[in-house]
Scaffold this motif. Structure first.
Motif, short mmCIF file in Angstrom:
data_model
loop_
_atom_site.label_atom_id
_atom_site.label_comp_id
_atom_site.label_asym_id
_atom_site.label_seq_id
_atom_site.Cartn_x
_atom_site.Cartn_y
_atom_site.Cartn_z
N LYS A 15 0.84 -1.20 0.00
CA LYS A 15 0.00 0.00 0.00
C LYS A 15 0.87 1.25 0.00
O LYS A 15 0.63 2.18 -0.76
CB LYS A 15 -0.91 0.00 1.23
N SER A 16 1.89 1.26 0.85
CA SER A 16 2.76 2.43 0.92
C SER A 16 4.16 2.05 1.37
O SER A 16 4.35 1.03 2.05
CB SER A 16 2.18 3.48 1.88
N ILE A 17 5.11 2.87 0.98
CA ILE A 17 6.49 2.71 1.42
C ILE A 17 6.94 4.07 1.94
O ILE A 17 6.96 5.05 1.20
CB ILE A 17 7.43 2.28 0.26
N VAL A 18 7.24 4.11 3.21
CA VAL A 18 7.75 5.31 3.87
C VAL A 18 9.07 4.91 4.50
O VAL A 18 9.23 3.76 4.91
CB VAL A 18 6.77 5.81 4.95
N LEU A 19 10.01 5.82 4.56
CA LEU A 19 11.33 5.52 5.08
C LEU A 19 11.28 4.54 6.25
O LEU A 19 10.75 4.83 7.31
CB LEU A 19 12.04 6.80 5.52
N GLY A 20 11.81 3.35 6.02
CA GLY A 20 11.89 2.35 7.07
C GLY A 20 10.65 1.49 7.27
O GLY A 20 10.67 0.57 8.06
N GLU A 21 9.57 1.79 6.58
CA GLU A 21 8.34 1.03 6.79
C GLU A 21 7.62 0.77 5.46
O GLU A 21 7.55 1.63 4.60
CB GLU A 21 7.38 1.79 7.70
#
Length: 172
Positions: A15-21
């Motif tokens: 669904k999403s990629i955010v720095l580190g997650e």
């Protein structure tokens, strides 16, 4: 980008990629998980799925950012700052952190503040009064006392010593 490319190569939907997650749309199979873990290790990255482990990483990263990458430490209590940044009750964070690491958050912060003090001492641009202010110590004496407790050396001796022992941030 690297994580995105590896997820796409394996065919994992997210669904999403955010720095580190990464927020996954579905739970990976054992084979997909193994492939992803292997791919990330090749690039020096680690796959974490345990929620407590991820929370501890977030706490550590928040502290490292606070101590090492801000011009001046926030003038609010460490507990309030960390709780606000991570959006969790500080008591819960402190309990999880000490249970999992065997160290309190405050000791972790002190260790990082001393590493930052070492760095600033080595730069030789600020005196101890300025360093103590920058790191939010109540006095030079307070900084000096903690410096001696953590390193076994006085700050003055450290400044003039022939050797300078610094610890990598991930090992503090």
């Amino acid at each position: 980008m690297l994580v995105k490319n590896e997820l796409d190569a394996i065919g994992l939907r997210y669904k999403s990629i955010v720095l580190g997650e990464v927020e996954m749309l579905s739970i990976p199979t054992k084979d997909e998980y193994r492939l992803l873990k292997t791919a990330l290790i090749r690039f020096g990255l680690e796959l974490m799925v345990d929620k407590k482990e991820m929370l501890i990483e977030r706490i550590k990263n928040t502290i490292i950012d606070m101590v090492h990458y801000t011009e001046e430490l926030p003038k609010v209590k460490n507990s309030n700052y960390i709780s606000e940044k991570i959006e969790h009750d500080y008591t819960y964070l402190a309990n999880v952190f000490s249970q999992e690491t065997g160290m309190t958050i405050e000791h972790y912060i002190i260790n990082h503040k001393i590493e930052r003090a070492k760095e600033l001492i080595l730069y030789d641009e600020l005196n101890l009064t300025e360093i103590s202010y920058l790191l939010n110590y109540s006095s030079v004496a307070h900084l000096s006392r903690q410096f001696k407790q953590v390193t076994g050396l006085t700050a003055s001796f450290f400044r003039h010593a022939a050797f300078h022992s610094r610890i990598a941030l991930e090992n503090v």
